[in-house]
Design an enzyme around this catalytic site. Structure first.
Site, PDB file in Angstrom:
ATOM      1  N   ASP A  11       0.718  -1.432   0.102  1.00 22.89           N
ATOM      2  CA  ASP A  11       0.114   0.025   0.239  1.00 22.89           C
ATOM      3  C   ASP A  11       0.825   1.099  -0.222  1.00 22.89           C
ATOM      4  OD1 ASP A  11      -2.243   1.511   0.002  1.00 22.89           O
ATOM      5  OD2 ASP A  11      -3.088   0.600   1.734  1.00 22.89           O
ATOM      6  N   GLU A  13      -0.296   4.760   1.678  1.00 22.37           N
ATOM      7  CA  GLU A  13      -0.109   5.700   2.878  1.00 22.37           C
ATOM      8  C   GLU A  13       0.597   5.678   3.789  1.00 22.37           C
ATOM      9  OE1 GLU A  13      -4.056   5.378   0.742  1.00 22.37           O
ATOM     10  OE2 GLU A  13      -2.791   4.105   1.539  1.00 22.37           O
ATOM     11  N   HIS A  63      -2.233  -0.175  -3.910  1.00 30.42           N
ATOM     12  CA  HIS A  63      -2.767   1.194  -3.368  1.00 30.42           C
ATOM     13  C   HIS A  63      -3.522   1.874  -4.794  1.00 30.42           C
ATOM     14  CE1 HIS A  63      -3.010   5.321  -2.105  1.00 30.42           C
ATOM     15  NE2 HIS A  63      -2.542   5.660  -3.267  1.00 30.42           N
ATOM     16  N   HIS A 107      -1.803   1.523   6.522  1.00 27.65           N
ATOM     17  CA  HIS A 107      -2.393   2.437   7.160  1.00 27.65           C
ATOM     18  C   HIS A 107      -3.564   2.014   8.013  1.00 27.65           C
ATOM     19  CE1 HIS A 107      -5.925   2.386   4.630  1.00 27.65           C
ATOM     20  NE2 HIS A 107      -5.136   2.106   3.676  1.00 27.65           N
ATOM     21  N   HIS A 118      -8.064   5.647   6.647  1.00 28.54           N
ATOM     22  CA  HIS A 118      -9.288   5.209   5.945  1.00 28.54           C
ATOM     23  C   HIS A 118      -9.674   3.761   5.909  1.00 28.54           C
ATOM     24  CE1 HIS A 118      -6.430   5.031   2.479  1.00 28.54           C
ATOM     25  NE2 HIS A 118      -7.424   4.216   2.159  1.00 28.54           N
ATOM     26  N   GLU A 137      -8.532  -2.305   6.878  1.00 28.28           N
ATOM     27  CA  GLU A 137      -7.821  -3.132   5.606  1.00 28.28           C
ATOM     28  C   GLU A 137      -6.881  -4.024   6.330  1.00 28.28           C
ATOM     29  OE1 GLU A 137      -6.169  -0.509   2.825  1.00 28.28           O
ATOM     30  OE2 GLU A 137      -7.765   0.840   2.835  1.00 28.28           O
TER      31      GLU A 137
END
Length: 279
Positions: A11, A13, A63, A107, A118, A137
């Site tokens: 990912d 972030e 991502h 994240h 998020h 996630e």
């Protein structure tokens, strides 16, 4: 230990140095630099994996547009899955033939004060529950991998993401590459120090002995509360999905089938919303 097949879900972030939508979303002014940073964090994990006994490393760009990693800068010992749509999204290509999962650049879930926090869709998802336990996630990926019998060995990201992973599974090694000050602000670990920590921790994580998760095909319940009632209005067209109020849907299925079904939710939601980033 040798002959390990390693799967990396990458990912953005939670990558070293990145704190803002301009860093992680095209056409952000720092997005191109962010792609380099992401690729180098992944390379650190790849190096650690091979030091730890890997003979195969598959990297899935997980991502956003899923075409962020730069193939020409990626460690040539790794194979890359790039682009979307992918039926299994962040775990595309993962299966029971793999020995371990490494999560790079993750994240914290929606509603938690972490860097760029998020759950899957910027601001569109308000909350997710797996069997009545709030999840993001990190937890969904962990349990989907476990359903294949593959343990998660490492997670890198900000300190909030690391804490979320440790609360879900305390055996997972974590590397905090930044410390959240707010949703778009962090105290950064120096880049060279962060990359060295990713490499060494990946190496140690693969060398550590951990039990193989028991493959569990029991039915799980996924509940998703959306910001936009339009999404919840459309999703019951999928067999088995029930709307419990104007913005909430629920569905029962075994993992990892539930993970694949949730990725279908995301495609429906993208079709019926504008999905602006990190509002």
């Amino acid at each position: 230990m040798g002959g390990l097949k390693v799967y990396i879900s990458a990912d953005m972030e939670g990558i070293t140095g990145l704190v803002d939508a301009e860093d992680v979303q095209p056409p952000g002014r720092d997005y191109e630099r962010g792609r380099v940073m992401m690729t180098e964090d992944v390379n650190a994990a790849v190096r650690g994996a091979f030091l730890g006994g890997a003979t195969t490393v598959l990297v899935n760009d997980a991502h956003g547009p899923m075409r962020n990693l730069l193939p020409d800068l990626l460690d040539p010992h790794a194979t890359l899955i790039k682009g979307r749509p992918k039926p299994m999204g962040m775990i595309e290509g993962l299966g029971p033939e793999y020995d371990v999962v490494l999560c790079v650049g993750f994240h914290a879930r929606a509603g938690v004060l972490g860097v760029l926090s998020h759950s899957f869709m910027g601001h569109e998802i308000e909350d997710i529950w797996l069997d009545d336990q709030v999840v993001g996630e990190i937890g969904l990926l962990h349990d989907a991998a476990a359903a294949y019998g593959v343990p998660v060995a490492l997670l890198t990201g900000d300190d909030t993401a690391c804490a979320e992973m440790n609360a879900w599974d305390s055996t997972v090694a974590t590397v905090a590459v930044k410390h959240a000050k707010d949703r778009f602000a962090a105290q950064l670990v120096p880049v060279a120090e962060a990359r060295a920590a990713i490499e060494s921790t990946a190496h140690k994580a693969l060398r550590a002995t951990r039990p193989t998760p028991t493959v569990n095909r029991t039915t799980r319940r996924l509940t998703v509360r959306w910001q936009n009632a339009s999404v919840a209005n459309h999703l019951p067209a999928i067999p088995g999905v029930t709307r419990t109020d104007d913005r909430t849907v629920t569905v029962d299925a075994p993992m990892p089938d539930l993970y694949r079904l949730f990725n279908l939710f995301l495609r429906v939601a993208t079709a019926v919303t504008t999905n602006p980033p990190y509002c």
